[in-house]
Scaffold this motif. Structure first.
Motif, PDB file in Angstrom:
ATOM      1  N   ILE A  99       6.714  -7.295 -14.692  1.00  0.00           N
ATOM      2  CA  ILE A  99       6.184  -7.763 -13.478  1.00  0.00           C
ATOM      3  C   ILE A  99       4.961  -7.327 -13.623  1.00  0.00           C
ATOM      4  CG2 ILE A  99       7.082  -5.683 -12.285  1.00  0.00           C
ATOM      5  CD1 ILE A  99       6.873  -6.930  -9.959  1.00  0.00           C
ATOM      6  N   SER A 100       3.602  -7.592 -12.924  1.00  0.00           N
ATOM      7  CA  SER A 100       1.969  -7.055 -13.318  1.00  0.00           C
ATOM      8  C   SER A 100       1.548  -7.088 -11.850  1.00  0.00           C
ATOM      9  CB  SER A 100       1.886  -7.827 -14.118  1.00  0.00           C
ATOM     10  OG  SER A 100       0.166  -7.914 -13.887  1.00  0.00           O
ATOM     11  N   ILE A 101       0.764  -5.707 -11.834  1.00  0.00           N
ATOM     12  CA  ILE A 101      -0.130  -5.322 -11.659  1.00  0.00           C
ATOM     13  C   ILE A 101      -1.495  -6.338 -10.924  1.00  0.00           C
ATOM     14  CG2 ILE A 101      -1.615  -3.460 -12.290  1.00  0.00           C
ATOM     15  CD1 ILE A 101      -1.599  -2.268  -9.476  1.00  0.00           C
ATOM     16  N   LEU A 102      -1.994  -7.175 -12.463  1.00  0.00           N
ATOM     17  CA  LEU A 102      -2.833  -7.896 -12.187  1.00  0.00           C
ATOM     18  C   LEU A 102      -2.646  -9.015 -12.148  1.00  0.00           C
ATOM     19  CD1 LEU A 102      -3.651  -6.527 -16.273  1.00  0.00           C
ATOM     20  CD2 LEU A 102      -4.745  -6.037 -13.641  1.00  0.00           C
ATOM     21  N   ARG A 103      -1.816  -8.981 -11.379  1.00  0.00           N
ATOM     22  CA  ARG A 103      -1.176 -10.722 -10.284  1.00  0.00           C
ATOM     23  C   ARG A 103      -0.544 -10.456  -9.277  1.00  0.00           C
ATOM     24  NH1 ARG A 103       2.091 -11.191 -15.824  1.00  0.00           N
ATOM     25  NH2 ARG A 103       4.414 -10.858 -14.254  1.00  0.00           N
ATOM     26  N   THR A 104      -1.739 -11.059  -8.728  1.00  0.00           N
ATOM     27  CA  THR A 104      -1.394 -10.808  -7.448  1.00  0.00           C
ATOM     28  C   THR A 104      -0.386 -11.168  -6.183  1.00  0.00           C
ATOM     29  OG1 THR A 104      -2.550 -12.799  -6.624  1.00  0.00           O
ATOM     30  CG2 THR A 104      -4.141 -10.145  -6.272  1.00  0.00           C
ATOM     31  N   GLU A 105       0.553 -12.844  -7.025  1.00  0.00           N
ATOM     32  CA  GLU A 105       1.592 -13.000  -6.831  1.00  0.00           C
ATOM     33  C   GLU A 105       2.666 -11.978  -7.198  1.00  0.00           C
ATOM     34  OE1 GLU A 105       0.604 -15.337 -10.638  1.00  0.00           O
ATOM     35  OE2 GLU A 105      -0.330 -14.485  -8.641  1.00  0.00           O
ATOM     36  N   ASP A 106       2.458 -11.346  -7.903  1.00  0.00           N
ATOM     37  CA  ASP A 106       3.295 -10.211  -8.144  1.00  0.00           C
ATOM     38  C   ASP A 106       3.888  -8.356  -7.335  1.00  0.00           C
ATOM     39  OD1 ASP A 106       4.626 -12.010 -10.103  1.00  0.00           O
ATOM     40  OD2 ASP A 106       4.115  -9.731 -11.891  1.00  0.00           O
ATOM     41  N   TRP A 107       2.603  -9.047  -6.457  1.00  0.00           N
ATOM     42  CA  TRP A 107       2.680  -7.476  -5.895  1.00  0.00           C
ATOM     43  C   TRP A 107       3.697  -7.514  -4.503  1.00  0.00           C
ATOM     44  CZ3 TRP A 107      -2.961  -7.014  -4.009  1.00  0.00           C
ATOM     45  CH2 TRP A 107      -4.132  -5.938  -5.114  1.00  0.00           C
ATOM     46  N   PRO A 108       3.762  -8.857  -4.027  1.00  0.00           N
ATOM     47  CA  PRO A 108       5.455  -8.398  -2.712  1.00  0.00           C
ATOM     48  C   PRO A 108       6.754  -8.205  -3.536  1.00  0.00           C
ATOM     49  CG  PRO A 108       3.985 -10.397  -2.344  1.00  0.00           C
ATOM     50  CD  PRO A 108       3.558 -10.303  -3.363  1.00  0.00           C
ATOM     51  N   ALA A 109       6.721  -8.485  -4.398  1.00  0.00           N
ATOM     52  CA  ALA A 109       7.840  -7.534  -5.096  1.00  0.00           C
ATOM     53  C   ALA A 109       7.354  -6.141  -6.132  1.00  0.00           C
ATOM     54  CB  ALA A 109       8.643  -8.249  -6.623  1.00  0.00           C
ATOM     55  N   LEU A 110       6.284  -6.093  -7.058  1.00  0.00           N
ATOM     56  CA  LEU A 110       6.650  -4.373  -6.767  1.00  0.00           C
ATOM     57  C   LEU A 110       6.603  -3.712  -5.496  1.00  0.00           C
ATOM     58  CD1 LEU A 110       2.585  -5.252  -8.475  1.00  0.00           C
ATOM     59  CD2 LEU A 110       4.574  -4.178  -9.472  1.00  0.00           C
ATOM     60  N   ILE A 111       5.533  -3.843  -4.675  1.00  0.00           N
ATOM     61  CA  ILE A 111       5.647  -3.309  -2.965  1.00  0.00           C
ATOM     62  C   ILE A 111       7.017  -3.117  -2.556  1.00  0.00           C
ATOM     63  CG2 ILE A 111       5.321  -3.377  -0.745  1.00  0.00           C
ATOM     64  CD1 ILE A 111       2.840  -4.754  -1.833  1.00  0.00           C
ATOM     65  N   SER A 112       7.844  -4.140  -2.691  1.00  0.00           N
ATOM     66  CA  SER A 112       8.693  -4.308  -2.486  1.00  0.00           C
ATOM     67  C   SER A 112      10.107  -3.243  -2.935  1.00  0.00           C
ATOM     68  CB  SER A 112      10.277  -5.370  -2.392  1.00  0.00           C
ATOM     69  OG  SER A 112      11.339  -5.933  -1.696  1.00  0.00           O
ATOM     70  N   PHE A 113      10.318  -3.246  -4.474  1.00  0.00           N
ATOM     71  CA  PHE A 113      10.582  -2.383  -5.518  1.00  0.00           C
ATOM     72  C   PHE A 113      10.217  -0.832  -4.769  1.00  0.00           C
ATOM     73  CE2 PHE A 113      10.584   0.646  -9.464  1.00  0.00           C
ATOM     74  CZ  PHE A 113      11.306  -0.073 -10.336  1.00  0.00           C
ATOM     75  N   LEU A 114       8.750  -0.775  -5.485  1.00  0.00           N
ATOM     76  CA  LEU A 114       8.374   0.685  -4.747  1.00  0.00           C
ATOM     77  C   LEU A 114       8.678   1.445  -3.349  1.00  0.00           C
ATOM     78  CD1 LEU A 114       4.767   0.481  -6.315  1.00  0.00           C
ATOM     79  CD2 LEU A 114       6.859   1.719  -7.570  1.00  0.00           C
ATOM     80  N   LYS A 115       8.660   0.513  -2.231  1.00  0.00           N
ATOM     81  CA  LYS A 115       8.624   0.534  -0.704  1.00  0.00           C
ATOM     82  C   LYS A 115      10.279   1.704  -0.884  1.00  0.00           C
ATOM     83  CE  LYS A 115       9.423   0.023   3.644  1.00  0.00           C
ATOM     84  NZ  LYS A 115       9.794  -1.066   5.038  1.00  0.00           N
ATOM     85  N   GLU A 116      11.263   0.587  -1.230  1.00  0.00           N
ATOM     86  CA  GLU A 116      12.976   0.579  -1.064  1.00  0.00           C
ATOM     87  C   GLU A 116      13.228   2.539  -2.144  1.00  0.00           C
ATOM     88  OE1 GLU A 116      16.838  -1.633  -3.182  1.00  0.00           O
ATOM     89  OE2 GLU A 116      15.321  -2.258  -2.445  1.00  0.00           O
ATOM     90  N   ARG A 117      12.534   2.738  -2.766  1.00  0.00           N
ATOM     91  CA  ARG A 117      12.802   3.544  -3.564  1.00  0.00           C
ATOM     92  C   ARG A 117      12.246   4.940  -3.373  1.00  0.00           C
ATOM     93  NH1 ARG A 117      13.550  -1.191  -6.202  1.00  0.00           N
ATOM     94  NH2 ARG A 117      15.563  -1.427  -7.538  1.00  0.00           N
ATOM     95  N   ILE A 118      10.835   4.892  -3.182  1.00  0.00           N
ATOM     96  CA  ILE A 118      10.503   6.506  -2.574  1.00  0.00           C
ATOM     97  C   ILE A 118      11.042   6.709  -1.482  1.00  0.00           C
ATOM     98  CG2 ILE A 118       8.121   4.880  -1.676  1.00  0.00           C
ATOM     99  CD1 ILE A 118       8.171   8.135  -3.374  1.00  0.00           C
ATOM    100  N   VAL A 119      11.101   5.739  -0.532  1.00  0.00           N
ATOM    101  CA  VAL A 119      11.817   5.818   0.761  1.00  0.00           C
ATOM    102  C   VAL A 119      13.213   6.230   0.690  1.00  0.00           C
ATOM    103  CG1 VAL A 119      12.780   4.964   3.003  1.00  0.00           C
ATOM    104  CG2 VAL A 119      10.323   4.111   2.461  1.00  0.00           C
ATOM    105  N   ALA A 120      13.940   5.833  -0.258  1.00  0.00           N
ATOM    106  CA  ALA A 120      14.816   7.101  -0.326  1.00  0.00           C
ATOM    107  C   ALA A 120      14.909   7.736  -0.970  1.00  0.00           C
ATOM    108  CB  ALA A 120      16.261   5.734  -1.805  1.00  0.00           C
TER     109      ALA A 120
END
Length: 154
Positions: free
Chosen positions: A117-138
């Motif tokens: 998964i890549s920060i350089l592909r904007t189409e990956d951003w929803p997956a990146l954000i979802s991964f990070l959000k779920e875990r940092i909130v937890a």
């Protein structure tokens, strides 16, 4: 291939987007928080979010310079492992005690990484954000009660 400047701009754009997305989310204690620069309040313990060209990861880093306190922090996380796993809803985080970081410093890390998964592909951003959000909130939910055990070690 991206230039360093393009990579830097893309990363900045991602973290700005992540910050905007997370801004309305309050901490477990009901406070406004900077999710991408999470402050644990304990010197030598950090929650690190990282998104790169080929992966995304979230980590608990123990960087405490005092070896005895460093070991005590790691032990405390080990004793709270079930509590942490329950908050995260996951048991597959990697636990690494006494490793060396990129700067030659002794650290310990507890983290989860997803490759491909890549920060350089904007189409990956929803997956990146979802991964990070779920875990940092937890992690924040866990930390709202767990931090007192670490404070007692100081």
């Amino acid at each position: 291939m991206y230039s360093k400047e393009e990579v830097s701009k893309q990363k900045q754009a991602f973290w700005t987007a992540f910050g905007r997305y997370m801004k309305p989310v309050l901490s477990a204690d009901g406070e406004i928080i900077s999710w991408s620069n999470y402050k644990t309040g304990i010197p030598g313990i950090f929650f690190k979010l990282d998104a790169e060209n080929r992966y995304v990861c979230i980590s608990i880093l123990i960087t405490q310079a005092d070896p005895q306190l460093h070991a005590a922090f790691y032990e405390c996380f080990e004793m709270q492992k079930k509590m942490l796993e329950n908050a995260l809803g996951e048991t597959d985080w990697e636990w690494e005690q006494d490793i060396t970081d990129d700067y030659g410093k002794n650290i310990s890390r507890i983290g989860k990484r997803v490759d491909g998964i890549s920060i350089l592909r904007t189409e990956d951003w929803p997956a990146l954000i979802s991964f990070l959000k779920e875990r940092i909130v937890a992690l924040d939910e866990y930390w709202s009660t767990a931090k007192y055990a670490f404070e007692a070690l100081l």
